[in-house]
Enzyme design. Structure first.
Site, mmCIF file in Angstrom:
data_model
loop_
_atom_site.group_PDB
_atom_site.id
_atom_site.type_symbol
_atom_site.label_atom_id
_atom_site.label_comp_id
_atom_site.label_asym_id
_atom_site.label_seq_id
_atom_site.Cartn_x
_atom_site.Cartn_y
_atom_site.Cartn_z
ATOM 1 N N ARG A 1 -22.405 12.130 6.721
ATOM 2 C CA ARG A 1 -21.160 12.503 7.404
ATOM 3 C C ARG A 1 -20.362 11.248 7.764
ATOM 4 N NH1 ARG A 1 -21.515 13.213 12.506
ATOM 5 N NH2 ARG A 1 -23.334 14.584 12.445
ATOM 6 N N TYR B 1 5.158 22.243 7.419
ATOM 7 C CA TYR B 1 4.194 23.218 6.886
ATOM 8 C C TYR B 1 3.764 24.210 7.976
ATOM 9 C CZ TYR B 1 -0.057 24.841 4.568
ATOM 10 O OH TYR B 1 -1.022 25.610 3.999
ATOM 11 N N ASP C 1 4.052 12.999 6.629
ATOM 12 C CA ASP C 1 3.339 13.770 5.616
ATOM 13 C C ASP C 1 4.041 13.525 4.275
ATOM 14 O OD1 ASP C 1 2.578 15.790 3.797
ATOM 15 O OD2 ASP C 1 2.001 17.128 5.415
ATOM 16 N N LYS D 1 -2.643 18.962 -3.277
ATOM 17 C CA LYS D 1 -1.418 19.151 -4.044
ATOM 18 C C LYS D 1 -1.300 18.094 -5.158
ATOM 19 C CE LYS D 1 -1.046 22.256 -0.830
ATOM 20 N NZ LYS D 1 -0.345 22.041 0.432
HETATM 21 C C1 LIG Z 1 -0.567 22.336 1.821
HETATM 22 C C2 LIG Z 1 0.041 21.483 2.833
HETATM 23 C C3 LIG Z 1 -0.614 21.178 4.025
HETATM 24 C C4 LIG Z 1 -1.992 21.753 4.358
HETATM 25 O O1 LIG Z 1 -2.964 21.253 3.494
HETATM 26 P P1 LIG Z 1 -4.301 22.055 3.079
HETATM 27 O O2 LIG Z 1 -4.936 21.135 2.100
HETATM 28 O O3 LIG Z 1 -3.889 23.365 2.500
HETATM 29 O O4 LIG Z 1 -5.107 22.215 4.324
HETATM 30 C C5 LIG Z 1 0.009 20.324 4.919
HETATM 31 N N1 LIG Z 1 1.228 19.804 4.661
HETATM 32 C C6 LIG Z 1 1.886 20.095 3.529
HETATM 33 C C7 LIG Z 1 3.227 19.487 3.292
HETATM 34 C C8 LIG Z 1 1.331 20.928 2.573
HETATM 35 O O5 LIG Z 1 2.006 21.217 1.457
#
Ligand SMILES: *Cc1c(COP(=O)(O)O)cnc(C)c1O
Length: 384
Positions: A47, A99, A171, A196
């Protein structure tokens, strides 16, 4: 080293025991110690440390031009780790159109611990200035936002955050480090849902935070081992495999999306196309300055939204496409299509949604890397 060289080599050396070119998946929970209190290179429990994870953390950190990376089990895992910097009585400013999961987490879980949140339009720097309080600890934004593709001037905001001792988190999921490197514009922490573009193949869930600040990194590593939202060695290995082709994929996403956005804009039956690469985008100049590939050329990635005027029309298109797939998520090699009002933003009240421009006729495209002629023909067929 250049971006593509780093993407392939940063953080990974051939396996020292066999010379295997590809770093192994260290599928282990614990490690034999040389003697009591002497684990090998700090490897005492998985971990806390795992070589496959260490490699991907160094790899993505290098791409973001950061010193330190901390990987998590999901993008939301990164958001929850950020609360390690907050305590009761603190205030956080968040971009209004972030998000949906971020809203749910902050408002429905963290507010109960007496942390206050302001949700504002950060595309106007003045809005941020007037929202800063004595107890403002953090500013969290996405640029561009989902699904309206609204930008925030990262450099201008980072200056305000520095003056006010606020941790500035960006982000960068929509751009990937190939088209935007927020740390070089003054952000303190970059956050990714690596699910993504970084993973790029719609086959895993993951998240990562990157910083240049040793003290922030120390706290993030503490959050990682303490809260325990770690990615599995296999997910780390998949991600290592994926970032090797990030440059190639992002160039194709960008080139396909530019062609599709232009084609959409010329159609009389489309009310509005949102894509920062179009001259008609109100922040096109900022996009050209802020969203740059490693050679300094502007790039806009693969996300487009368009308004077709009504829910009926949107529904018809979504149900008629055959190359695009009707699905949530984004950033994979395959093109996806969706309706934010019904899918990702269903929990936002209708009135609030429409104020943001998220009408029921709004369609979001995550443009993949297929042949662009096939993508355009698919949309053309579905729209006619
Ligand atoms: C998908 C997404 C998230 C969340 O991420 P997960 O991997 O689904 O937990 C956060 N911010 C943005 C901009 C996203 O597209």
């Amino acid at each position: 080293m250049g971006f593509s060289t780093d993407a392939i080599h940063a953080g990974q050396k051939p396996d020292p025991t066999t010379g295997a070119v590809t770093l192994p998946i260290y599928q282990t929970s614990t490690y034999v110690q040389e003697s009591l209190g002497n684990p090998i290179d700090g490897h005492d429990y998985a971990r806390v440390k795992n070589p496959t994870r260490t490699a991907i953390e160094a790899n993505i950190a290098a791409l973001e031009q950061g010193e330190y990376g901390t990987a998590f089990s999901s993008g939301m895992g990164t958001v929850s780790a950020l609360t390690v910097f907050l305590k009761a009585g603190d205030h956080v400013i968040v971009g209004k159109n972030t998000y949906g999961g971020v809203y749910r987490y902050f408002e429905l879980m963290i507010r109960d611990f007496n942390v206050d949140f302001s949700w504002i339009d950060t595309s106007d720097v003045e809005n941020i200035k007037s929202e800063i309080r004595e107890n403002t600890k953090m500013l969290y934004i996405e640029s561009p936002t989902n699904p309206m593709l609204t930008l925030t001037d990262i450099q201008a905001v980072s200056e305000i955050c520095k003056e006010n001792d606020i941790i500035f988190v960006v982000d960068n999921t929509f751009m990937s480090p190939y088209f935007q490197r927020p740390l070089t514009l003054g952000a303190d922490i970059v956050s990714h849902s690596s699910t993504k573009y970084l993973a790029g193949h719609s086959d895993m869930i993951g998240g990562i935070l990157i910083t240049n600040d040793e003290k922030l990194d120390e706290r993030l590593k503490f959050a990682q081992k303490t809260a325990g939202a770690i990615p599995s060695p296999f997910e780390c290995w998949l991600l290592l495999r994926s970032t090797k082709t990030l440059s190639l994929r992002m160039r194709q996403h960008d080139s396909n999306a530019r062609a599709i956005a232009k084609w959409l804009e010329e159609r009389p039956d489309i009310e509005k196309v949102n894509y920062p690469g179009l001259e008609s985008h109100p922040q096109h100049e900022l996009a050209k300055r802020q969203q740059l590939d490693p050679n300094g050329n502007p790039g806009y990635s693969g996300m487009i939204s368009l308004d077709v005027g009504s829910f009926e029309k949107a529904k018809k298109i979504l149900n008629s496409v055959t190359v695009f797939s009707l699905a949530e998520s984004l950033g994979g090699v395959e093109s996806l299509i969706g309706n934010p009002a019904i899918q990702t933003h269903a929990s936002v009240p209708k009135e609030e949604r429409e104020k943001l421009g998220i009408t029921e006729g709004l369609i979001r495209l995550s443009v993949g890397i297929e042949d662009v002629e096939d993508l355009i023909a698919d949309l053309d067929r579905a729209m006619s």
